[in-house]
Motif scaffolding. Structure first.
Motif, PDB file in Angstrom:
ATOM      1  N   HIS A 251      -7.185  -2.268   0.174  1.00 32.38           N
ATOM      2  CA  HIS A 251      -8.273  -2.695  -0.704  1.00 32.38           C
ATOM      3  C   HIS A 251      -8.739  -4.081  -0.273  1.00 32.38           C
ATOM      4  O   HIS A 251      -7.935  -5.018  -0.203  1.00 32.38           O
ATOM      5  N   TYR A 252     -10.010  -4.203   0.027  1.00 33.70           N
ATOM      6  CA  TYR A 252     -10.538  -5.444   0.596  1.00 33.70           C
ATOM      7  C   TYR A 252     -11.767  -5.887  -0.189  1.00 33.70           C
ATOM      8  O   TYR A 252     -12.702  -5.113  -0.402  1.00 33.70           O
ATOM      9  N   SER A 253     -11.776  -7.154  -0.595  1.00 29.45           N
ATOM     10  CA  SER A 253     -12.836  -7.682  -1.457  1.00 29.45           C
ATOM     11  C   SER A 253     -13.920  -8.396  -0.654  1.00 29.45           C
ATOM     12  O   SER A 253     -13.627  -9.269   0.173  1.00 29.45           O
TER      13      SER A 253
ATOM     14  N   ARG B 226      -3.693   2.913   2.413  1.00 32.08           N
ATOM     15  CA  ARG B 226      -4.981   2.445   1.902  1.00 32.08           C
ATOM     16  C   ARG B 226      -4.942   0.931   1.729  1.00 32.08           C
ATOM     17  O   ARG B 226      -3.973   0.379   1.230  1.00 32.08           O
TER      18      ARG B 226
ATOM     19  N   THR C 234     -12.426   0.114   0.022  1.00 35.33           N
ATOM     20  CA  THR C 234     -11.158   0.800   0.248  1.00 35.33           C
ATOM     21  C   THR C 234     -11.175   1.371   1.655  1.00 35.33           C
ATOM     22  O   THR C 234     -11.990   2.241   1.973  1.00 35.33           O
TER      23      THR C 234
ATOM     24  N   LEU D  75       0.831  -1.186   0.000  1.00 37.14           N
ATOM     25  CA  LEU D  75       0.000   0.000   0.000  1.00 37.14           C
ATOM     26  C   LEU D  75       0.870   1.242   0.000  1.00 37.14           C
ATOM     27  O   LEU D  75       2.062   1.193   0.285  1.00 37.14           O
TER      28      LEU D  75
ATOM     29  N   THR E  97      -9.006   3.342   4.638  1.00 35.00           N
ATOM     30  CA  THR E  97      -7.867   4.227   4.843  1.00 35.00           C
ATOM     31  C   THR E  97      -7.471   4.194   6.310  1.00 35.00           C
ATOM     32  O   THR E  97      -8.314   4.401   7.193  1.00 35.00           O
TER      33      THR E  97
ATOM     34  N   ASP F  86     -13.370   4.647   2.534  1.00 34.00           N
ATOM     35  CA  ASP F  86     -13.449   5.676   1.497  1.00 34.00           C
ATOM     36  C   ASP F  86     -14.241   5.226   0.282  1.00 34.00           C
ATOM     37  O   ASP F  86     -14.728   6.049  -0.493  1.00 34.00           O
ATOM     38  N   LYS F  87     -14.355   3.924   0.103  1.00 37.98           N
ATOM     39  CA  LYS F  87     -15.071   3.414  -1.059  1.00 37.98           C
ATOM     40  C   LYS F  87     -15.784   2.131  -0.667  1.00 37.98           C
ATOM     41  O   LYS F  87     -15.196   1.248  -0.039  1.00 37.98           O
TER      42      LYS F  87
ATOM     43  N   GLU G  55     -15.515  -4.124  -3.948  1.00 38.33           N
ATOM     44  CA  GLU G  55     -14.169  -3.853  -3.456  1.00 38.33           C
ATOM     45  C   GLU G  55     -14.251  -2.663  -2.517  1.00 38.33           C
ATOM     46  O   GLU G  55     -14.675  -1.569  -2.901  1.00 38.33           O
TER      47      GLU G  55
END
Length: 334
Positions: free
Chosen positions: A122-124, A120, A108, A13, A110, A75-76, A106
């Motif tokens: 990213h996790y699925s 950051r 995101t 990251l 932070t 964040d996402k 997916e």
């Protein structure tokens, strides 16, 4: 379906930090902010999860340098952070996500440090396979064939010895590996079925990166990776698929009581009570009757349940709720 060979527990990251930098020229001197990029590594367990689970919560164990004092935000993606908990180590953070109503996506996350730098992650959340909630396990109607994979059949001699793993194949040395693997089981499914067996129970095949005596599989050093001397995560899935096509189930041996002494938890333990007896070897009494003896004293019960089998098998304290979550989620993940 997840491609397990592409799953990595380590997520590279970006950590950003604003640094003041004075730029001097012959014309003028100007103070300008420059964004310095630092590479940082985090690990997260489970490495992925699924949308639409009966229990909408999943607790992520995030491991990385100095992560314990970070604040966490999403964040996402659609999910809610229910709890964030740090224990004794400064390098672990436990983040509980609520995925109620979430679709496959997916996320995101932070992670922001006190100095303003951030990483950051990213996790699925994967889509569940249709009918996955109604899978049938084994029962009293099954005939179960127990296999010690290393001693059963060698289907791929190329993985007998793997770089970075100390315990090499040597059939002449007591306790060494013989080279049996997942492919050897696949190659003999017809033989197993012909004897009338409806389930295969393999001794553990997760990574056992021990110096010696690792063939039995009961000294886990990574709960999310098949030992490469047996094959790969994808190879394990292929075994399950092949066995299913033959009408044979596969039972996975989950080792929840202890780990191998080369597990990273021995170098950096999440909490002081993560391993029984404060991480120091105290042998079990093997007095199993203490668990059901109505007159047993507490010291006998603890002497059996909290003691280690041997010095190379540290005993886990499942009374710690975060460790209990880790182990339960690992069993569900597989």
């Amino acid at each position: 379906m997840v491609n397990f060979n592409s799953v990595s527990h380590a997520f590279l990251l970006n950590r950003y930090r604003v640094l003041p930098l004075l730029l001097s020229t012959a014309v003028s001197s100007v103070a300008a902010p420059v964004y310095a990029l630092q590479q940082s590594e985090l690990e997260v367990y489970p490495p992925n999860w699924w949308a639409g689970m009966q229990n909408p919560e999943v607790e992520l164990m995030i491991y990385g340098e100095g992560v314990a004092d970070d604040t966490v935000s999403i964040d996402k993606g659609k999910a809610i952070i229910n709890r964030v908990k740090a224990l004794d180590s400064e390098n672990y953070l436990f983040v509980t996500l609520d995925t109620s109503g979430a679709r496959a996506q997916e996320l995101t996350l932070t992670l922001t440090d006190n100095d303003g730098s951030y990483r950051r992650l990213h996790y699925s959340l994967e889509k569940r396979k249709e009918g996955s909630a109604s899978r049938k396990g084994f029962g009293p109607e099954d005939a179960i064939y127990l296999i010690a994979p290393d001693r059963f059949a060698n289907g791929n001699s190329a993985n007998d010895n793997v770089d970075g793993y100390q315990d090499k194949a040597d059939r002449q040395l007591k306790g060494s590996r013989h080279g049996g693997d997942i492919q050897g089981i696949v190659d003999n499914l017809d033989y197993i079925k012909s004897m009338g067996f409806t389930q295969i129970w393999t001794m553990p095949m997760l990574e056992n990166a021990m110096d010696k005596y690792s063939y039995h599989g009961y000294s886990t050093t990574d709960y999310y990776t098949i030992d490469p001397r047996f094959g790969s995560n994808d190879a394990f899935l292929e075994l399950s698929e092949h066995a299913k096509s033959e009408g044979v189930g596969v039972i996975m041996d989950m080792v929840l009581n202890h780990i191998g002494s080369n597990h990273k938890w021995l170098e950096d333990t999440p909490s002081k009570d993560w391993i029984n007896n404060e991480g120091k070897f105290v042998g079990t009494t093997h007095k199993r009757e203490s668990l059901h003896d109505p007159h047993a004293i507490e010291s006998d019960i603890k002497g059996f349940s909290d003691g280690w089998f041997v010095p190379t098998m540290p005993d886990l304290n499942q009374r710690n709720p975060h460790l209990a979550n880790y182990l339960v989620q690992n069993a569900i993940w597989w």
